[in-house]
Write a protein that holds these residues in place. Structure first.
Motif, short mmCIF file in Angstrom:
data_model
loop_
_atom_site.label_atom_id
_atom_site.label_comp_id
_atom_site.label_asym_id
_atom_site.label_seq_id
_atom_site.Cartn_x
_atom_site.Cartn_y
_atom_site.Cartn_z
N PRO A 45 -45.68 -18.62 -9.61
CA PRO A 45 -46.53 -19.87 -10.21
C PRO A 45 -47.50 -20.46 -9.05
O PRO A 45 -47.31 -20.30 -8.00
N VAL A 46 -48.42 -20.61 -9.65
CA VAL A 46 -49.82 -21.28 -8.95
C VAL A 46 -50.37 -22.46 -9.20
O VAL A 46 -50.57 -22.51 -10.21
N PRO A 47 -50.26 -23.44 -8.25
CA PRO A 47 -50.92 -24.66 -8.85
C PRO A 47 -52.36 -24.80 -8.97
O PRO A 47 -52.97 -24.03 -8.09
N LEU A 48 -52.74 -25.15 -10.09
CA LEU A 48 -54.05 -25.23 -10.48
C LEU A 48 -54.57 -26.58 -10.78
O LEU A 48 -53.85 -27.37 -11.13
N SER A 49 -56.13 -26.46 -10.81
CA SER A 49 -56.94 -27.64 -11.34
C SER A 49 -57.93 -26.96 -12.45
O SER A 49 -58.04 -25.76 -12.19
N PHE A 50 -58.40 -27.48 -12.93
CA PHE A 50 -59.19 -27.16 -14.21
C PHE A 50 -60.84 -28.00 -14.06
O PHE A 50 -60.57 -29.21 -13.97
N SER A 51 -61.75 -27.13 -14.63
CA SER A 51 -62.77 -27.97 -15.23
C SER A 51 -62.66 -28.88 -16.09
O SER A 51 -61.54 -28.83 -16.77
N GLU A 52 -63.48 -29.63 -16.59
CA GLU A 52 -63.42 -30.73 -17.63
C GLU A 52 -63.33 -29.97 -18.93
O GLU A 52 -62.69 -30.57 -19.69
N ASP A 53 -64.02 -28.77 -19.15
CA ASP A 53 -63.77 -27.98 -20.49
C ASP A 53 -62.76 -27.15 -20.41
O ASP A 53 -62.43 -26.51 -21.48
#
Length: 252
Positions: A45-53
């Protein structure tokens, strides 16, 4: 065993069974249990953040596409995700032999704008257009044939090297020539551009070696053979001038 029916008028019956787990789509074969087990065992597992879309992924801590500290690289994945999001009709990437003609037209048109500026001796403006063309060339979808991108990019960068040379920025001209050779090593133009840049830097022997390397790929290339003769003639003239200067020093 009970059956549930779900179909619209005029459609064939679709049966789902209440026993034996969820039905498998006729388009999607059941996963191989052994392979699935290997995938799950290797999964980290890799902690992620995402773009607004939510089309692009970044590392959670630094919000970077490529982060050495977090050991992640989402550049290729994000590029593919953005391309598919921009073309929702694509259920999967098209075959590799499909070429984005519009992209080719834009690269060619932008390069031609640079050529026109170059011919008018507007070298800085030409460099800017070649840079734009190169940026577009490397943005081709990853499923397209790599050879097309290499040819487009090497041609544009070769032209930019010539513009840098005419602007007397020989270091940038050399850097672009080296990039051309890296992309298309057996193309004579890259070696010619490198020799020109080295000549501008008064590195005659290195320039001659660059031409000779190009000739090893294209022995009959007239541009290279005539340029090598020009370099050798200039080198002899320079040596003769040095000898004459030494002779006069001794006679004084």
């Amino acid at each position: 065993m009970s059956h549930s029916h779900s179909h619209a008028p005029g459609e064939e019956h679709s049966h789902s069974h209440s026993q034996g787990g969820p039905p498998q789509s006729p388009m999607m074969p059941a996963p191989d249990p052994a392979l699935q087990a290997l995938i799950e065992e290797d999964f980290k597992p890799v902690p992620l953040s995402f773009s607004e879309d939510r089309n692009n992924a970044y590392c959670l801590k630094h919000r970077l596409e490529k982060c050495d500290a977090c050991d992640v690289d989402f550049v290729g994945l994000n590029r593919l995700a953005s391309l598919l999001a921009a073309n929702p009709s694509l259920l999967c990437p098209p075959p590799a032999n499909i070429v984005t003609q519009k992209l080719t037209q834009v690269v060619t048109a932008t390069k031609d704008e640079g050529n026109t500026l170059f011919k008018s001796s507007l070298h800085t403006a030409a460099i800017n257009r070649y840079t734009v063309a190169a940026t577009i060339a490397v943005s081709r979808p990853p499923w397209e044939a790599n050879q097309l991108m290499r040819e487009e990019l090497s041609t544009v960068i070769s032209n930019r090297s010539a513009a840098f040379y005419e602007a007397h920025d020989y270091i940038s001209a050399l850097a672009d020539a080296e990039a051309v050779i890296q992309v298309r090593r057996n193309w004579s133009k890259g070696h010619f551009r490198k020799a020109k840049a080295l000549l501008g830097m008064n590195k005659l022997r290195d320039a001659a070696e660059a031409v000779k390397l190009g000739l090893s790929f294209e022995p009959t290339n007239t541009e290279l053979t005539s340029f090598l003769a020009e370099i050798e003639k200039f080198e002899k003239k320079t040596e003769d001038a040095k000898l004459e200067a030494r002779r006069q020093e001794k006679t004084q």
